[in-house]
Design a protein around this motif. Sequence first.
Motif, short mmCIF file in Angstrom:
data_model
loop_
_atom_site.label_atom_id
_atom_site.label_comp_id
_atom_site.label_asym_id
_atom_site.label_seq_id
_atom_site.Cartn_x
_atom_site.Cartn_y
_atom_site.Cartn_z
N LEU A 14 20.75 -18.34 -9.01
CA LEU A 14 21.35 -18.76 -10.27
C LEU A 14 22.49 -17.80 -10.57
O LEU A 14 22.25 -16.65 -10.94
CB LEU A 14 20.32 -18.75 -11.41
CG LEU A 14 19.39 -19.97 -11.52
CD1 LEU A 14 18.45 -20.04 -10.32
CD2 LEU A 14 18.60 -19.92 -12.81
N SER A 70 24.20 -17.09 -14.84
CA SER A 70 23.42 -18.13 -15.52
C SER A 70 23.25 -17.86 -17.01
O SER A 70 23.25 -16.71 -17.47
CB SER A 70 22.03 -18.24 -14.87
OG SER A 70 21.39 -16.99 -14.86
N TRP A 71 23.11 -18.96 -17.75
CA TRP A 71 22.79 -18.96 -19.17
C TRP A 71 21.45 -19.65 -19.36
O TRP A 71 20.81 -20.07 -18.38
CB TRP A 71 23.89 -19.66 -19.96
CG TRP A 71 25.22 -18.98 -19.88
CD1 TRP A 71 26.19 -19.17 -18.93
CD2 TRP A 71 25.74 -17.99 -20.78
NE1 TRP A 71 27.27 -18.37 -19.18
CE2 TRP A 71 27.03 -17.63 -20.31
CE3 TRP A 71 25.25 -17.36 -21.93
CZ2 TRP A 71 27.83 -16.69 -20.96
CZ3 TRP A 71 26.04 -16.43 -22.57
CH2 TRP A 71 27.31 -16.09 -22.09
N GLU A 93 20.54 -23.10 -17.46
CA GLU A 93 20.22 -22.97 -16.04
C GLU A 93 18.86 -22.30 -15.84
O GLU A 93 18.10 -22.68 -14.94
CB GLU A 93 21.31 -22.15 -15.33
CG GLU A 93 22.67 -22.82 -15.25
CD GLU A 93 23.49 -22.69 -16.53
OE1 GLU A 93 24.34 -23.57 -16.79
OE2 GLU A 93 23.26 -21.71 -17.28
N ILE A 94 18.55 -21.35 -16.71
CA ILE A 94 17.24 -20.68 -16.65
C ILE A 94 16.13 -21.70 -16.91
O ILE A 94 15.11 -21.74 -16.21
CB ILE A 94 17.16 -19.53 -17.70
CG1 ILE A 94 18.22 -18.47 -17.43
CG2 ILE A 94 15.77 -18.92 -17.69
CD1 ILE A 94 18.11 -17.74 -16.13
N ILE A 137 18.03 -14.49 -9.84
CA ILE A 137 18.70 -14.83 -11.10
C ILE A 137 19.74 -13.75 -11.40
O ILE A 137 19.40 -12.58 -11.54
CB ILE A 137 17.70 -14.92 -12.27
CG1 ILE A 137 16.66 -16.02 -11.99
CG2 ILE A 137 18.44 -15.22 -13.57
CD1 ILE A 137 15.56 -16.10 -13.03
N HIS A 163 24.50 -14.00 -16.78
CA HIS A 163 25.82 -13.62 -17.26
C HIS A 163 25.70 -12.42 -18.20
O HIS A 163 26.55 -11.53 -18.20
CB HIS A 163 26.45 -14.79 -18.00
CG HIS A 163 27.79 -14.46 -18.58
ND1 HIS A 163 28.93 -14.32 -17.82
CD2 HIS A 163 28.18 -14.21 -19.87
CE1 HIS A 163 29.95 -14.01 -18.61
NE2 HIS A 163 29.52 -13.94 -19.85
N SER A 167 22.69 -22.94 -4.73
CA SER A 167 23.10 -22.14 -5.89
C SER A 167 23.22 -23.03 -7.12
O SER A 167 23.64 -24.19 -7.03
CB SER A 167 24.44 -21.44 -5.63
OG SER A 167 25.47 -22.38 -5.38
N ILE A 168 22.82 -22.49 -8.25
CA ILE A 168 22.99 -23.15 -9.55
C ILE A 168 23.91 -22.26 -10.37
O ILE A 168 23.56 -21.11 -10.68
CB ILE A 168 21.64 -23.35 -10.27
CG1 ILE A 168 20.66 -24.14 -9.38
CG2 ILE A 168 21.84 -24.06 -11.60
CD1 ILE A 168 19.25 -24.24 -9.94
N GLY A 214 26.21 -21.06 -13.57
CA GLY A 214 26.16 -21.11 -15.02
C GLY A 214 27.45 -21.57 -15.67
O GLY A 214 28.53 -21.51 -15.08
N PHE A 223 25.69 -27.65 -11.01
CA PHE A 223 26.15 -27.16 -12.30
C PHE A 223 26.02 -28.26 -13.34
O PHE A 223 25.82 -29.43 -13.01
CB PHE A 223 27.60 -26.65 -12.23
CG PHE A 223 28.54 -27.55 -11.47
CD1 PHE A 223 29.02 -28.73 -12.01
CD2 PHE A 223 28.95 -27.19 -10.19
CE1 PHE A 223 29.89 -29.54 -11.32
CE2 PHE A 223 29.83 -28.01 -9.47
CZ PHE A 223 30.29 -29.18 -10.04
#
Length: 400
Positions: free
Chosen positions: A229, A232-233, A236-237, A256, A259, A311-312, A314, A336
Amino acid sequence: YNSFIYLISALVSLFSKFSSSNKLKLFVNGRKNWDQKLNLEKNHHRYWFHCASLGEFEQAKPIIESLKKVHPEYSIVVSFFSPSGYEQRKNYAFSDCVFYLPYDTKSNAKKLINLIQPKHLILVKYELWYNLISEFQKNEIPVSIISAVFNSNHFVFKWYGIPYLNRLKKVNKIFVQNSESMDLLKNKGLTQIENAGDSRYDRVLEIATMSKNNETIQSFTNNQPCIILGSSWNPEINLIKNYLQLNPECRYKIIIAPHDISDNNILSLFKSFENYSVQLYTDFKPNNDSKILILNTIGHLASAYKYANISIIGGGFSNALHNILEPLAHGVPVLFGPNTNKYPEADFALKNGVAFQVNENSNLNDVFKQLNSSDYKIKCKEFIIKNTGATNKIVAYLLN
């Protein structure tokens, strides 16, 4: 416009005295006595690059370093509008000076030209400051715009943007990222346009090629499949948290990279995943079969992607999408959120089948199954390689 600039500068200065925002204080204090930082030796080949923030700087960086590689005697100065760019790159080795761009008044623009005496001004992406461009044009000093992006709703195409559009018509060169931007400008009578693409493709490929092994992440993943991640924000979490709840036998390791790496946010992450074995990157202990690693550092994310399978990224839920090209350069497909209208690279990646859009109710299991069904690693890398070359085009123009 000039009245607005003076009003904004006064209001921002006033608010900063009562605000608890460190970023706002840096924004104001960093501009105090800005001219004293521009004590530069005379150089007939000085290029001035102006970037809004860190993302735009990443587009300028390969061009700056290519220029210095060919002509190390050339002088480079870099200015930023945002503290997030300045604070991270204020000691940039390839620049003779890094500074905050002062407010765009006529007097500041004149003073900047007198102090810097640049051969060429290069504005990155969106940074179109009216008085600055006007003074350069009055002094017959070339102005170029690189990595520019325009859409039909851009303010220069509105009635109140006509003065800006007239200035753009006199800019020496505009390098755009895509054909849509090129067509829009040509329809308005601009001819000095070239579709060079995005120099970040060159940059991320260089980073991926030069990335070193990370023993901590290598030990954590232990050759098992991994999801990262990136920047991430909360949305996404929550996505990955729901996925883990629905898939208790999940075989993926999870990294993780939030950001926000403040202590409070890190503590909140631990609470969110209290049912799993979680470690911090800075406190990592090998031979511990942890499920989740929290990257509570700055500077390790780009190289961490080499250990990922998916990948994810944010910011896609708030129209503040972070860098999707870094994982793609490592051969990692990206997911995303849906709000990406300001990010042409996101739409381009979607069209090329190396990215996937998700919403808050998405079942990640379906996407992950699709990604495991074919060789995306080669496809993602080829996507990046195919779109490199902007740096060489821009540097060739600047040197001429």
